[in-house]
Design a protein around this motif. Structure first.
Motif, mmCIF file in Angstrom:
data_model
loop_
_atom_site.group_PDB
_atom_site.id
_atom_site.type_symbol
_atom_site.label_atom_id
_atom_site.label_comp_id
_atom_site.label_asym_id
_atom_site.label_seq_id
_atom_site.Cartn_x
_atom_site.Cartn_y
_atom_site.Cartn_z
ATOM 1 N N ALA A 286 23.755 65.299 -19.447
ATOM 2 C CA ALA A 286 23.620 67.263 -20.194
ATOM 3 C C ALA A 286 22.558 68.005 -19.844
ATOM 4 O O ALA A 286 22.020 69.269 -19.257
ATOM 5 N N ARG A 287 21.339 67.243 -20.120
ATOM 6 C CA ARG A 287 20.169 67.936 -19.725
ATOM 7 C C ARG A 287 19.517 67.644 -18.509
ATOM 8 O O ARG A 287 19.248 69.438 -18.050
ATOM 9 N N ARG B 298 21.768 70.969 -16.885
ATOM 10 C CA ARG B 298 21.084 72.280 -17.456
ATOM 11 C C ARG B 298 19.990 72.465 -16.683
ATOM 12 O O ARG B 298 19.128 73.266 -16.741
ATOM 13 N N GLU C 249 24.216 59.745 -22.046
ATOM 14 C CA GLU C 249 25.552 61.003 -22.090
ATOM 15 C C GLU C 249 24.465 62.923 -22.011
ATOM 16 O O GLU C 249 24.606 63.261 -20.936
ATOM 17 N N LYS D 105 30.428 62.955 -17.019
ATOM 18 C CA LYS D 105 30.106 62.026 -18.109
ATOM 19 C C LYS D 105 31.087 61.498 -18.074
ATOM 20 O O LYS D 105 31.671 59.878 -18.677
ATOM 21 N N GLU E 291 28.695 68.234 -14.675
ATOM 22 C CA GLU E 291 28.198 67.875 -15.975
ATOM 23 C C GLU E 291 29.844 67.271 -16.418
ATOM 24 O O GLU E 291 29.738 66.181 -17.207
ATOM 25 N N ASN E 292 30.483 67.983 -16.833
ATOM 26 C CA ASN E 292 31.239 67.211 -17.161
ATOM 27 C C ASN E 292 32.217 65.714 -15.508
ATOM 28 O O ASN E 292 32.681 64.796 -16.447
#
Length: 212
Positions: free
Chosen positions: A29-30, A33, A25, A12, A8-9
């Motif tokens: 993230a979703r 996850r 963004e 981004k 995720e990082n």
């Protein structure tokens, strides 16, 4: 070298380089996850939330807002939540949204292949530009399309769902080198075997006309 950081990082950071918006963004993230590996996107039925300005070009390069997405961890993350629906369109899908993107040809490109075995035991394995490893066979068929206007041949491999990989031109030349003449339904065809399946490439007569 594989990026070992949190996906995720890393994603981004890639979005920042591509001119990210807050909405995208949040989508990243979703998607991150949703789980490692391949999430069960075929079982999700989220609402359609519109299109985003994202495109996969014929060479497999992903663009966002007209800028190439240069970070492979981000491309690989998005590739795991791709889905092509019965309407012929391709979407990024998470448990809570479905957004449309543009695909010029196929969403993936087969960039490498390996052949093991011979005859009925032959197995042709491909690696895509996003790291999928797929054995051509009954569950992952190959199809060969005559390219309009050029007389060229474009092979496609079914990767998963309705998502295909276009076989890159250098790989295609290697691929057809493993073809053979096989009689199918009473007609001589130049074809390729893999995992017990036979995939016709072109009529054998056509190949002979081409000097093969």
């Amino acid at each position: 070298m594989t990026d070992q950081r949190n996906p995720e990082n890393a994603a981004k950071e890639g979005l920042a380089a591509a001119g990210d918006t807050g909405g995208l963004e949040a989508l990243v993230a979703r998607a991150a996850r949703a789980g490692k590996g391949l999430p069960p996107v075929e079982r999700w039925n989220p609402p359609f939330c519109g299109d985003i300005d994202m495109e996969i070009r014929q060479d497999g390069t992903w663009f966002y807002l007209g800028t190439p997405i240069g970070r492979m961890p981000l491309v690989q993350l998005f590739s795991t939540v791709l889905r092509k629906d019965a309407d012929g369109r391709t979407y990024l899908v998470t448990p809570v949204e479905r957004v449309g993107i543009r695909v010029v040809d196929a969403p993936f490109v087969a960039v490498e292949m390996n052949v093991s075995g011979t005859g009925d035991g032959q197995v042709v394995t491909f690696r895509t530009n996003v790291g999928d490893v797929v054995e051509a066979g009954p569950d992952h068929p190959l199809r060969f399309v005559d390219e309009d206007g050029t007389g060229g041949l474009k092979p496609y491999l079914l990767v998963r769902g309705r998502l295909e990989a276009l076989v890159a031109r250098p790989v295609m030349y290697e691929l057809v080198g493993h073809g053979e003449e096989i009689v199918l339904d009473g007609k001589a065809m130049f074809a390729l075997r893999s995992r017990g399946a036979v995939f016709p490439i072109m009529p054998a007569e056509q190949l002979r006309r081409l000097g093969g």
